[in-house]
Design an enzyme around this catalytic site. Structure first.
Site, PDB file in Angstrom:
ATOM      1  N   ASP A   1       8.449   2.514   7.516  1.00 57.49           N
ATOM      2  CA  ASP A   1       7.835   1.392   8.215  1.00 57.49           C
ATOM      3  C   ASP A   1       6.620   1.972   8.950  1.00 57.49           C
ATOM      4  O   ASP A   1       6.515   3.187   9.152  1.00 57.49           O
ATOM      5  CB  ASP A   1       8.813   0.697   9.175  1.00 57.49           C
ATOM      6  CG  ASP A   1       8.327  -0.730   9.509  1.00 57.49           C
ATOM      7  OD1 ASP A   1       7.131  -1.025   9.287  1.00 57.49           O
ATOM      8  OD2 ASP A   1       9.137  -1.549   9.987  1.00 57.49           O
TER       9      ASP A   1
HETATM   10  C1  BGC Z   1       6.755  -4.193  10.091  1.00 59.55           C
HETATM   11  C2  BGC Z   1       6.918  -4.234   8.589  1.00 59.55           C
HETATM   12  C3  BGC Z   1       5.595  -4.469   7.956  1.00 59.55           C
HETATM   13  C4  BGC Z   1       4.636  -3.365   8.385  1.00 59.55           C
HETATM   14  C5  BGC Z   1       3.254  -3.489   7.798  1.00 59.55           C
HETATM   15  C6  BGC Z   1       5.675  -3.229  10.521  1.00 59.55           C
HETATM   16  O1  BGC Z   1       5.399  -3.376  11.859  1.00 59.55           O
HETATM   17  O2  BGC Z   1       7.970  -3.846  10.685  1.00 59.55           O
HETATM   18  O3  BGC Z   1       7.835  -5.229   8.241  1.00 59.55           O
HETATM   19  O4  BGC Z   1       5.727  -4.531   6.560  1.00 59.55           O
HETATM   20  O5  BGC Z   1       4.499  -3.418   9.786  1.00 59.55           O
HETATM   21  O6  BGC Z   1       2.593  -4.581   8.309  1.00 59.55           O
END
Ligand code: BGC
Length: 738
Positions: free
Chosen positions: A265
């Site tokens: 993530d």
């Molecule tokens: C989120 C993810 C997301 C990623 C990219 C993160 O903060 O938890 O779900 O895909 O950002 O935007």
């Protein structure tokens, strides 16, 4: 001279033919098996090229191998539509004018359809949009279990039940990947709250892990063949999930045989050595100050960038893990970007709007409908009062990474006006002011929701129009702002915000045809429930919100959604808030409730919910017949088929979700009172009936024995229950496992 030119020409030609005559490298030859292409490409790459590939080069991309013509990997959120293009190294949208997408309903709504065909349609359509926007990876779907109604991201997930979410996630993935776009299932695992999400250490017992929190991920990998998975922000048993040895190496790779890419993530990586050895393939979103503060490029400072390269060069670590990571990424590239046979996709097509509309219509849940308030009686209704901020507020913008720039969004008020006027007068009052925010990451709704009137003035106006209308449609609930349904924070309590409870009670007092439409991805408490005859769960429905709402409320479409999570009466009825911990203490949260999440807890404690898991009404009625089993006992290798007749006894066509729950009557370890193990949505004309069959096999009877570390079933008595919800059991029969 002439001779000289032709000699030069000839030698050039020879050189070129010799270049052309070289056999095509295996990695470029798509007649060759993928594994051969992977090892061929790997063998041609330098150490630096390999290290470059395993971490980001921008907010959403990682480098390919330019020298070899191996393309970059471009990713996009997910999971409800294609995120607008962002600046190279910023969250802010880039201001492109070709990237306004179709906004699909939130995943809670998809889960509420209880219809796998809808999930396939969703995945196919969003995959086409991702493909058209030239993305290799879609960051979604999300399948974290709904543990508490306070989780700010529940709207992006598929509810409280492992079986339902496992069944619903698979077709979505298949649909996405049929476009040559990888689905990246998230957030693996146990990201069940936003409070302290980057650090909280989740402690959960092995049985709850296996039986509740992992099944949807397992199905995504083994049945959906997902090509990517995203590590969660939180820790599990003291190790961050993006480099968690047990979750990634042991369970995901070793037990489940995952051959895709583990993506962190954004900002979920914390340590180079753990990232090397504990199963992560790609690092994204780690701290960077933009492109300014470091000597060359701040992406070089990622844990899996220069620090890794230095360790390899100094001999501190070897390259086995690096080659493994790069192989996984190459495999993903051959499945996506370098798959010459993949389709070209489509963007904001009519077919996508139609899919969004159908999913929305099938997911809306009619929770309560006393005195047949709904559908709106179009023969007699002259004036309809639409009240509430959520009748006009654009909901596709906001809420975190799933925020969209949608090509269009029909609000409930617009949808109702289109459907009802000019025959019926539609009057509107705001009723309350909640969130007047109009932009997210530079994407603006273009709405000016400022209103300087006092709460009393707003309420008075609403009560006045409610008094004179034939119906009151109150669109309230939550929104996508901070502490509502939004990433990064949880809700503070289960109540409706902005003093809506007082307003609802006042409206109900002056008009008995009152409908509360709850826009949310979470359960809310409804202290006024006895005064309000009709309640609809309206989710976040995306581009087609208003059309779907109008179709359900006037009865063009008969509601058929069922809740994918329970609505407890009060927060303390939820197990995380009574038996378990939330949001944890000193950085640790203990899931002491174990297996007993959602209805499993309510059943165990005999707590009556406000609305049960699996509940949802229709404008028609269904009659369930007797449950019959083809035999009364089965061996572990055998099966039992159970069948039940269901009839539409009302006067309109409608769909019902027939649900199978199983009870283990006696077992050596505690088991839930019952668990969902099958469901089927059937559409019936008035008077029509059909027989629904379920095949029960040993796998459905198993539980995870944490003393033996394996799935097992125990001989003895079981019960098959057929229900219209988890608390509305229509028929049951016992059988024996030998
Ligand atoms: C989120 C993810 C997301 C990623 C990219 C993160 O903060 O938890 O779900 O895909 O950002 O935007």
């Amino acid at each position: 001279m002439k001779r000289l030119i032709s000699a030069i020409g000839l030698s050039c030609l020879c050189a070129m033919t010799s270049l052309w005559a070289q056999p095509k490298p295996a990695y470029l030859d798509d007649t060759k098996p993928i594994e051969q292409r992977v090892s061929d490409a790997l063998s041609r790459m330098t150490l630096e090229e390999k290290v470059a590939m395993i971490h980001a080069q921008s907010k959403f991309s990682s480098p390919g191998v330019p020298r070899l013509g191996i393309p970059e990997v471009w990713m996009t959120d997910g999971p409800h539509g294609i995120r607008p293009e962002v600046l190279w190294d910023e969250w802010s949208q880039a201001g492109w004018t070709n990237d306004s997408c179709t906004a699909f309903p939130a995943l809670t709504c998809l889960a509420a359809t209880w219809n796998k065909e809808m999930s396939l349609a969703y995945g196919t359509a969003i995959g086409e949009e991702a493909r058209y926007r030239k993305k290799s990876v879609l960051l979604g779907p999300g399948v974290n279990i709904y543990r508490t109604p306070l989780n700010g991201r529940n709207f992006e997930y598929m509810g409280e039940d492992p079986f339902l979410s496992a069944q619903m996630v698979v077709p979505y993935i298949k649909g996405v990947q049929s476009n040559g776009v990888a689905a990246c299932v998230k957030h693996y695992a146990l990201n069940n709250q936003e409070t302290e999400r980057g650090s909280i250490n989740v402690l959960v017992d092995e049985r709850a892990l296996r039986e509740i929190y992992l099944p949807a991920f397992k199905a995504a990998v083994q049945e959906g063949d997902a090509w990517a998975i995203m590590g969660a922000y939180n820790q599990f048993r003291g190790e961050h999930c993006c480099h968690n040895n047990y979750l990634l190496n042991k369970i995901l790779r070793e037990e489940w045989g995952f051959d895709g890419v583990v993506i962190s993530d954004w900002g979920g990586v914390h340590d180079t050595k753990q990232a090397i050895f504990n199963g992560l393939d790609m690092e994204f979103g780690s701290w960077t100050d933009g492109l300014n503060w470091s000597s060359t490029n701040s992406y070089d400072r990622y844990y899996l960038a220069k620090p890794y390269l230095d360790m390899i060069k100094s001999g501190e670590v070897g390259t086995t893990e690096l080659n493994q990571k790069v192989s996984n990424i190459l495999r993903l590239i051959f499945r996506t970007e370098m798959n010459r046979n993949r389709p070209f996709g489509a963007f904001t097509s009519e077919a996508h709007s139609k899919a969004a509309l159908e999913i929305a219509q099938e997911g809306i849940v009619l929770l309560k409908n006393d005195n047949h308030v709904l559908p709106i009686d179009l023969k007699n209704a002259k004036k309809i009062a639409v009240i509430g901020e959520n009748a006009i507020k654009m909901m596709t913008v906001g809420g975190g990474s799933s925020s969209l720039k949608s090509k269009y969004e029909i609000s409930p008020l617009q949808g109702l006006k289109q459907r009802l006027q000019p025959n019926v007068e539609v009057i509107y009052a705001r009723g309350y002011v909640g969130d007047v925010g109009d932009s997210y990451n530079n994407v603006s709704t273009g709405q000016n929701l400022k209103d300087d009137r006092t709460p009393d003035e707003l309420m008075q106006e609403a009560v006045n129009i409610a008094r004179e209308a034939d119906y009151v449609l109150f669109f309230g609930g939550l929104n996508k702002s901070k502490n509502q349904d939004a990433e990064g924070d949880d809700r503070k309590n289960m109540n409706l915000p902005y003093n809506q409870d007082a307003l609802i009670a006042k409206l109900a007092a002056v008009n008995s045809n009152m409908v509360f439409i709850n826009i949310s991805g979470n359960a809310v408490s409804m202290p006024w429930i006895n005064e309000v005859p009709a309640v609809v769960q309206g989710w976040y429905l995306g581009s087609e919100t208003g059309h779907a709402m109008a179709a359900i409320l006037v009865g063009d479409v008969n509601p058929s959604g069922k809740l994918p999570f329970s609505f407890p009466v009060k927060l303390s009825d939820n197990s995380a808030h009574s038996a378990g911990e939330y949001p944890g203490k000193n950085g640790v949260v203990k899931y002491n409730e174990g297996l007993f999440v959602g209805y499993r807890w309510l059943d165990k404690q005999k707590i009556k919910p406000l609305f049960s898991f699996g509940h949802g009404l229709s404008y028609t009625t269904f009659e369930y017949g007797k449950l019959t089993l083809n035999q009364k006992s089965m061996s572990k290798k055998g099966t039992i088929t159970c069948a039940i007749r269901i009839k539409n006894t009302g006067s309109r066509a409608g769909s019902e979700v027939v649900q199978l729950y199983l009870t283990d009557k006696k077992s050596s370890l505690p088991r839930p009172v019952k668990e969902l193990k099958g469901f089927r949505k059937v559409n019936l004309k008035p008077g029509e009936s059909t027989t629904v069959e379920f095949v029960i096999d040993n796998a459905l009877l198993q539980f995870y024995d944490d003393t033996l570390n394996k799935w097992t079933s125990e001989p003895g008595k079981f019960e098959a229950l057929i229900g219209a919800s988890s608390t509305d059991i229509k028929a049951k029969e016992t059988f024996v496992l030998q």
